[in-house]
Design a protein around this motif. Structure first.
Motif, PDB file in Angstrom:
ATOM      1  N   UNK A   1       0.804  -1.229   0.000  1.00 15.71           N
ATOM      2  CA  UNK A   1       0.000   0.000   0.000  1.00 15.71           C
ATOM      3  C   UNK A   1       0.833   1.273   0.000  1.00 15.71           C
ATOM      4  N   UNK A   2       1.929   1.289   0.758  1.00 10.74           N
ATOM      5  CA  UNK A   2       2.669   2.544   0.914  1.00 10.74           C
ATOM      6  C   UNK A   2       3.404   2.963  -0.360  1.00 10.74           C
TER       7      UNK A   2
ATOM      8  N   UNK B   1       1.347   6.370  -2.084  1.00  9.70           N
ATOM      9  CA  UNK B   1       1.716   7.771  -1.842  1.00  9.70           C
ATOM     10  C   UNK B   1       3.001   8.163  -2.590  1.00  9.70           C
TER      11      UNK B   1
ATOM     12  N   UNK C   1       2.111   8.954  -5.978  1.00 10.34           N
ATOM     13  CA  UNK C   1       1.390  10.229  -6.023  1.00 10.34           C
ATOM     14  C   UNK C   1       2.324  11.428  -5.885  1.00 10.34           C
ATOM     15  N   UNK C   2       3.184  11.405  -4.852  1.00 10.74           N
ATOM     16  CA  UNK C   2       3.988  12.600  -4.544  1.00 10.74           C
ATOM     17  C   UNK C   2       5.143  12.788  -5.523  1.00 10.74           C
TER      18      UNK C   2
ATOM     19  N   UNK D   1      -6.025   8.644  -5.244  1.00 11.62           N
ATOM     20  CA  UNK D   1      -6.693   8.697  -3.949  1.00 11.62           C
ATOM     21  C   UNK D   1      -7.752   7.587  -3.847  1.00 11.62           C
TER      22      UNK D   1
ATOM     23  N   UNK E   1      -5.971   4.158  -3.678  1.00 12.37           N
ATOM     24  CA  UNK E   1      -5.347   3.908  -2.377  1.00 12.37           C
ATOM     25  C   UNK E   1      -6.411   3.559  -1.336  1.00 12.37           C
TER      26      UNK E   1
ATOM     27  N   UNK F   1      -1.381   1.905   7.085  1.00 13.97           N
ATOM     28  CA  UNK F   1      -2.216   1.893   5.873  1.00 13.97           C
ATOM     29  C   UNK F   1      -3.126   3.126   5.847  1.00 13.97           C
ATOM     30  N   UNK F   2      -3.784   3.371   6.961  1.00 13.72           N
ATOM     31  CA  UNK F   2      -4.709   4.509   7.021  1.00 13.72           C
ATOM     32  C   UNK F   2      -3.943   5.829   6.860  1.00 13.72           C
TER      33      UNK F   2
ATOM     34  N   UNK G   1      -1.172   6.348   5.216  1.00 12.01           N
ATOM     35  CA  UNK G   1      -0.787   6.512   3.807  1.00 12.01           C
ATOM     36  C   UNK G   1      -1.948   7.091   3.006  1.00 12.01           C
ATOM     37  N   UNK G   2      -3.140   6.607   3.314  1.00 14.89           N
ATOM     38  CA  UNK G   2      -4.309   7.065   2.578  1.00 14.89           C
ATOM     39  C   UNK G   2      -4.611   8.534   2.900  1.00 14.89           C
TER      40      UNK G   2
ATOM     41  N   UNK H   1      -2.461  10.838   3.899  1.00 15.03           N
ATOM     42  CA  UNK H   1      -1.453  11.690   3.239  1.00 15.03           C
ATOM     43  C   UNK H   1      -1.809  11.905   1.769  1.00 15.03           C
ATOM     44  N   UNK H   2      -2.208  10.816   1.107  1.00 14.03           N
ATOM     45  CA  UNK H   2      -2.585  10.929  -0.296  1.00 14.03           C
ATOM     46  C   UNK H   2      -3.745  11.911  -0.445  1.00 14.03           C
ATOM     47  N   UNK H   3      -4.701  11.808   0.477  1.00 12.11           N
ATOM     48  CA  UNK H   3      -5.851  12.707   0.446  1.00 12.11           C
ATOM     49  C   UNK H   3      -5.454  14.163   0.623  1.00 12.11           C
TER      50      UNK H   3
END
Lengths: 553, 100
Positions: free
Chosen positions: A118-119, A122, A125-126, A307, A310, B70-71, B73-74, B76-78
């Motif tokens: 999962x990680x 980001x 994305x970034x 988003x 993820x 996990x949460x 990461x989500x 931060x993306x948001x």
């Protein structure tokens, strides 16, 4: 909740039920699973899925004539749709069945993989998503080659893409053959040929548009199925994670299942760090994921899709994790261990579905697993075909001057060839451990593709020679380190001597080598033209291409 | 091949430089947060597993922490998407608009 364990599926005898659990009457344990028998429900779901997806392919075929349509669905996919499709591309059968099984038998190991997978998002994305979208056309090779010399870069980047795709594809095909055999009772070979035919049909006729919709449908089915299974698990445990974990702790191996320090996915702490690097940065180098950023109309939609993806993937991993612990409690351990090594535990989720939801739910979940495999292999095949036709044929052989119609024909030819290669690889590597092949794909993606991509975006002094050397060293060292590691040396070749490399996971070394090589070789070479074009690249990577420029492509 | 203004000129525009700087800062900050949390978690797991082994209810502390990563990461993306689709895109539109 201490009575839970007696509901375990037991192959040898019927256990009496304890009666009440959370005020709900529990069905008696089954003596035999229907797994491996062709159930009418599974066939019905399966045929419905094939019918719907082929209808979509037929509809999409009329909109898959140009290169932009074939590779990128004409940029007409919405952000939300692309988010679901990204999730669909990413959540393979390996991550559903594999991680649920890993949690059921290895406990915390499964969570290490979930978090690592999962990680990467980001990071995408970034660091990657926007420059990728703004600088490229259809493949990540476009971005690396933006201001460097086209032919050497595109050749090497295409090799990195294709190697990643083939390792990933082989893992999926071997998984497909084995799972379908277990679930439907079809022979391994029949299953492979069926998967091969269907995936070629989707990609060949429907291009990216059909592939995207196959991903979306699969993602919805998979998340829906996993949610339902989780609801049934939580219902069994009185909607309390406390009861679930108490039941896990009461198992003979319960302490181990909950102990984060008892990992088996790495041989040492350093190896664990290496695994975590490979998982995180591998995502940022997977060609079939990167390619999806070209299917949306603008940067805004591209961001939204990350988003959405993820969120769905994270939610899905939390479900999978719950399912895995549920299976640890409710499915008898003999059932998880009885198949060929490394595969028995993959049946944890389907067996749990049968215990909690009966034959029809098992049938549904088998059909979902099949849909999952099909969707992932279609996405991979499209990415591999694009590397061959867009990067190698159009970029290298035709020097960027290819005729649109011919390029699409080449892409279609590449699709058929890759489909055949995938089936052959599946037959050839029938006994190879699937998790290892996926690990190899991630390691190659993190080492061969990601460093060159990041350096080309960020560093004005990056040169053609530096990029080619970085990609070559990353690819070669990742593969070599895996061959010399316990996973291949001992488990595949069965060599008696100690493996030359004690680590199972190469990314720490191979990715570092790729960055270092790219850096050092660039320092020793000079590419004045590329440096001069850096400002232009930078402006475009922040502001996006002009509409006029996009249209004239 | 395109009729856009000179990129070198744009790259020296203070407004463009401001936009690039803000974006780089946020990307860097969020990336560092993600790396810190994730590799911190992995380092605990690799070198100090006893911390994660501690009981948290019936489970171990490692489980809520893993789910927490996990949460995180989500989220931060948001945060990034919200900023980029709002303030950043507005800056991009301004720079592009003033240059056409």
């Amino acid at each position: 909740m201490k009575e839970q364990r007696i509901f375990r599926l037991n192959p040898s005898l019927t256990l009496p039920t304890s009666g009440e659990g959370n005020g709900q009457h529990l069905p008696p344990s089954k003596m035999n699973t229907q797994l491996g028998q062709l159930s009418p429900v599974a066939i019905a779901f399966f045929l419905a899925f094939i019918g719907v997806t082929l209808a979509i392919t037929y509809w999409a075929a009329r909109q898959s004539k140009t290169t932009a349509q074939f590779y990128a669905a004409g940029g007409g996919i919405s952000g939300f749709q692309n988010g679901l499709a990204l999730a669909g591309d990413f959540m393979s059968a390996a991550s559903f069945l594999g991680i649920a099984g890993l949690v059921a038998t290895g406990g915390y190991d499964g969570l290490i993989y979930s978090v690592g997978y999962l990680v990467g998002w980001p990071v995408v994305m970034f660091l990657i998503a926007e420059p990728l979208r703004n600088l490229g056309k259809y493949t990540f090779a476009d971005v690396v080659a933006y201001r460097l010399r086209q032919k050497p870069i595109k050749t090497m980047a295409a090799i990195g893409s294709i190697v990643t795709v083939i390792f990933y594809l082989t893992a999926q095909m071997v998984g497909a053959g084995t799972l379908i055999k277990l679930m439907f009772g079809l022979s391994y070979e029949t299953a492979l040929v069926a998967v091969g035919f269907l995936m070629i049909a989707y990609v060949l006729f429907g291009g990216m548009l059909a592939t995207t919709w196959v991903q979306i449908i699969k993602a919805v089915l998979l998340i829906g199925g996993a949610t339902l299974l989780t609801v049934l698990v939580m219902n069994r445990f009185g909607w309390s994670y406390g009861s679930l974990f108490s039941a896990v702790r009461a198992l003979p191996n319960g302490e181990n299942l909950l102990d984060p320090g008892q990992y088996k996915v790495a041989t040492s702490p350093l190896d664990l760090v290496s695994l975590s690097i490979g998982l995180m940065f591998g995502t940022a180098g997977l060609p079939h994921i990167l390619m999806r950023f070209y299917t949306v109309p603008d940067a805004r939609a591209a961001r939204k899709s990350v988003f959405v993806a993820t969120g769905f993937i994270g939610f899905f991993y939390i479900l999978t994790f719950t399912i895995g612990y549920g299976a640890a409690v409710l499915v008898a351990p003999e059932y998880l261990a009885k198949e060929a090594p490394g595969f028995g535990s993959n049946m944890a989720a389907p067996l749990l579905a049968e215990i909690l939801g009966g034959g029809p739910f098992l049938g549904f979940l088998c059909a979902v697993a099949f849909a999952t495999i099909l969707a992932v292999v279609a996405g991979l095949t499209l990415a591999g075909a694009s590397a061959l036709s867009h990067d190698i044929y159009a970029g290298v052989i035709k020097g960027g001057q290819s005729d649109e119609k011919t390029e699409v024909q080449v892409a279609k030819l590449a699709t058929i060839s890759l489909g055949i290669v995938a089936v052959l690889m599946g037959l050839l590597f029938k006994t190879v451990n699937v998790a290892f092949m996926v690990g190899l794909a991630f390691a190659v993606a993190a080492s061969a593709n990601f460093p060159a991509l990041l350096l080309s975006i960020l560093w004005n002094r990056f040169t053609t020679q530096g990029a080619v050397a970085s990609m070559a060293v990353g690819l070669f060292s990742a593969v070599l380190l895996i061959v010399l590691s316990p996973t291949v040396w001992t488990d595949v070749f069965h060599l008696a001597s100690a493996p030359p490399v004690p680590m199972k996971n190469p990314a720490l070394i191979s990715m570092s080598l790729a960055f270092l090589t790219g850096y050092v070789v660039s320092l020793f070479t000079r590419d004045i033209e590329a440096e001069e074009r850096f400002e232009e690249q930078m402006v475009r990577s922040y502001l996006g291409a002009d509409k006029a420029t996009i249209a004239s492509h | 091949m395109n009729n856009s203004p000179d990129p070198v000129e744009i790259s020296r525009d203070p407004e463009f430089q401001n936009l690039a700087r803000r974006k780089n800062s946020l990307s860097l900050l969020l990336s560092l947060l993600m790396f810190g949390v994730y590799f911190g978690f992995i380092a605990l797991l690799a070198y100090m597993p006893d911390v994660l082994r501690a009981r948290a209810g019936a489970a171990t502390l490692g489980i809520p922490i893993g789910i927490g990563v996990i949460v995180f990461a989500w989220i931060l993306t948001g945060i990034y998407v919200k900023w980029a689709n709002g303030a950043y895109d507005a800056m991009v539109a301004r720079v592009r608009g003033s240059r056409q």
